[in-house]
Design an enzyme around this catalytic site. Structure first.
Site, PDB file in Angstrom:
ATOM      1  N   ASP A   1       4.126  -3.273   1.041  1.00  9.83           N
ATOM      2  CA  ASP A   1       2.607  -3.540   1.646  1.00  9.83           C
ATOM      3  C   ASP A   1       2.885  -4.616   1.720  1.00  9.83           C
ATOM      4  O   ASP A   1       2.776  -5.261   0.932  1.00  9.83           O
ATOM      5  CB  ASP A   1       1.831  -2.419   0.944  1.00  9.83           C
ATOM      6  CG  ASP A   1      -0.158  -2.403   1.819  1.00  9.83           C
ATOM      7  OD1 ASP A   1       0.315  -3.221   3.035  1.00  9.83           O
ATOM      8  OD2 ASP A   1      -0.287  -1.513   1.005  1.00  9.83           O
TER       9      ASP A   1
ATOM     10  N   ASP B   1       2.805  -6.648   9.925  1.00  9.35           N
ATOM     11  CA  ASP B   1       2.070  -5.939   8.418  1.00  9.35           C
ATOM     12  C   ASP B   1       3.384  -5.141   8.577  1.00  9.35           C
ATOM     13  O   ASP B   1       4.104  -4.004   9.685  1.00  9.35           O
ATOM     14  CB  ASP B   1       0.926  -4.502   9.387  1.00  9.35           C
ATOM     15  CG  ASP B   1       0.861  -3.767   8.151  1.00  9.35           C
ATOM     16  OD1 ASP B   1       1.091  -4.438   6.940  1.00  9.35           O
ATOM     17  OD2 ASP B   1       0.328  -3.022   8.060  1.00  9.35           O
TER      18      ASP B   1
END
Length: 495
Positions: free
Chosen positions: A165, A374
């Site tokens: 992440d 991301d």
């Protein structure tokens, strides 16, 4: 002299015909070259996973070609390459995945705007890439938790498959004791700090505990025996909480692949555990915050990491902590930007998009707010004007195929039933580059379509909104986050 005239005419006619044929050949060669440079023909079956794990499309590098923490495999949780196998919970539907993706995008957009994080966000989806990490060390000679294969060899302690992440700061895994329903069922052996000889909690008075900031959650016990507690809360009402501790983190079974005194959350309770996938044990945070893996190891590994998301669930990719020993010229580089409202996020400057060799007619100011890189957003989001231009150009090139109904936010879908090969226009994202003004990164075919739909959507905001580059578009591309050098690199066909 008269007989010479027909001969002269014949010679001229032959010369003209020869020249015409040459022109046809040149034109034909140019057409073929244009076809090869602007389009790619792919088998529809290659866009779908096979029932058997095919491993790595590109052989893992030798240890001599790596620096830092080295190399560890990366896979998508559901599929034949997942270690969970038939123990995994049923995969989510495409509709569920896209709905969760919308929540993830909303979460990032709220972070960028500084608004309260109150919009629901499912914490995991089945497409998000995960890697195995070994946590813990020997305690005596008989209390070592079961080892598992990962990173090319045996990892000490327990292997924990964790989501990567890039938009969060605090790494965490579920820890024993972690009874259900406070915790969710996972396929990995649960990490038990009592079986590790290298585990250590942090006193509440420690500087590490004070640096938790918004993630601090008080103290258990009193005085010098009090242990620092953490809590990470998600905007959908889920959260993880427990003791903030340190232990040995093993990325791969080499001396360079070990991180001593790695700080992370030892989760003993998860609120709304139904939102977490059983194929992963927690989250490996890679944001810019002081608690993330990259920040904790920047003094040793140069504050850099990279990953490559595989094209399908039947292939493996990789994660690297540190700078790979690969010629820098093989990476297309763009400056790394930073948001004042969301300093943990990694931003880049997307400045143009090319479809089938033709740049889209989109004013540069449309991309002025940049785009977030991301690892967990699925579908790339573009500003409305940019998305409409991309959609129109793609539809114009795909007129030979049957149109299918929209799927969620994906409004450009096709029915490839009975179609063996698909001719796709090549799509390149052009990022700002100090070297030549633009670094054009061509997407792999697996990064163009998602469930037979164009794998892009609108941000939903105005043209001043920030875009998001999802991990579908990153497939087969090694994305290098050189935080210390303030640059993001792209290397195609890396996995």
């Amino acid at each position: 002299m008269a007989p010479l005239v027909p001969l002269l005419l014949l010679l001229l006619l032959s010369s003209f015909c020869s020249t015409s044929s040459s022109l046809d050949l040149v034109h034909g060669a140019a057409s073929v070259e244009e076809e090869l440079s602007n389009y790619v023909v792919v088998e529809t079956s290659s866009l779908e996973p096979s029932p058997v794990c095919q491993g790595h499309r590109v052989s893992p590098p030798a240890s001599s070609n790596l620096t830092g923490g080295g190399w560890v495999p990366l896979s998508r949780p559901h599929g034949p390459c997942s270690s969970a196998g038939d123990r995994a919970a049923p995969p989510s539907s495409v509709a569920e995945t896209l709905r969760w993706d919308e929540h993830r995008v909303s979460y990032i957009q709220r972070k960028l705007s500084g608004a309260p994080l109150e919009t629901p966000q499912s914490d995991q989806t089945d497409t998000q890439p995960a890697s195995p990490f070994g946590i813990g060390g020997p305690k005596g000679t008989s209390d070592v938790s079961p080892a598992a294969t990962g990173g090319g060899g045996k990892l000490p302690g327990v292997t924990q498959h964790m989501l990567l992440d890039t938009a969060s700061d605090v790494p965490w895994v579920q820890c024993a004791p972690c009874p259900q329903p406070q915790c969710y069922r996972q396929t990995d052996v649960t990490y038990d700090p009592s079986k590790s000889g290298t585990y250590a909690p942090f006193p509440c008075s420690s500087s590490v505990c004070r640096q938790l900031g918004p993630y601090a959650n008080g103290c258990t016990g009193a005085g010098n025996t009090g242990q620092c507690q953490y809590r990470v809360q998600y905007p959908d009402g889920s959260s993880t909480s427990g003791t903030y501790i340190s232990d040995v983190l093993t990325i791969n079974p080499t001396p360079a692949g070990t991180v001593g005194s790695f700080r992370f959350g030892c989760s003993h309770a998860v609120q709304r555990p139904d939102l977490f996938s059983n194929t992963t044990a927690g989250i490996m945070s890679l944001g810019r915050g002081a608690q993330s893996l990259s920040s904790q190891t920047k003094g040793t590994y140069g504050n850099a990491f990279s990953y490559c998301v595989p094209p399908t669930t039947s292939h493996n990719g990789f994660f690297i902590l540190g700078v790979p020993r690969i010629d820098a010229s093989r990476y297309l580089l763009t400056p790394m930007l930073k948001s004042k409202m969301a300093p943990s996020l990694y931003l880049v400057r997307l400045q143009a998009i090319i479809v089938a060799g033709q740049p889209l007619a989109v004013p540069p100011m449309v991309f002025a707010a940049g785009a977030v890189m991301d690892s967990r957003t699925v579908i790339t989001r573009l500003q409305p004007t940019a998305y409409r231009a991309l959609r129109a150009a793609f539809r114009a090139q795909m007129g030979a195929y049957r149109v299918a109904p929209s799927t969620g936010q994906l409004d450009t879908c096709y029915d490839f039933t009975g179609v063996q090969n698909v001719r796709l226009p090549k799509i390149s994202l052009v990022f700002y580059s100090r070297r030549n003004g633009g670094a054009a990164v061509e997407l792999d075919p697996s990064g163009v379509l998602f469930n037979s739909c164009l794998a892009f959507a609108s941000t939903g905001g105005g043209d001043g909104s920030t875009g998001i580059i999802g991990h579908v578009q990153q497939r087969t591309i090694e994305v290098l986050y050189n935080v210390g050098g303030s640059a993001v690199g792209f290397r195609r066909r890396a996995c």
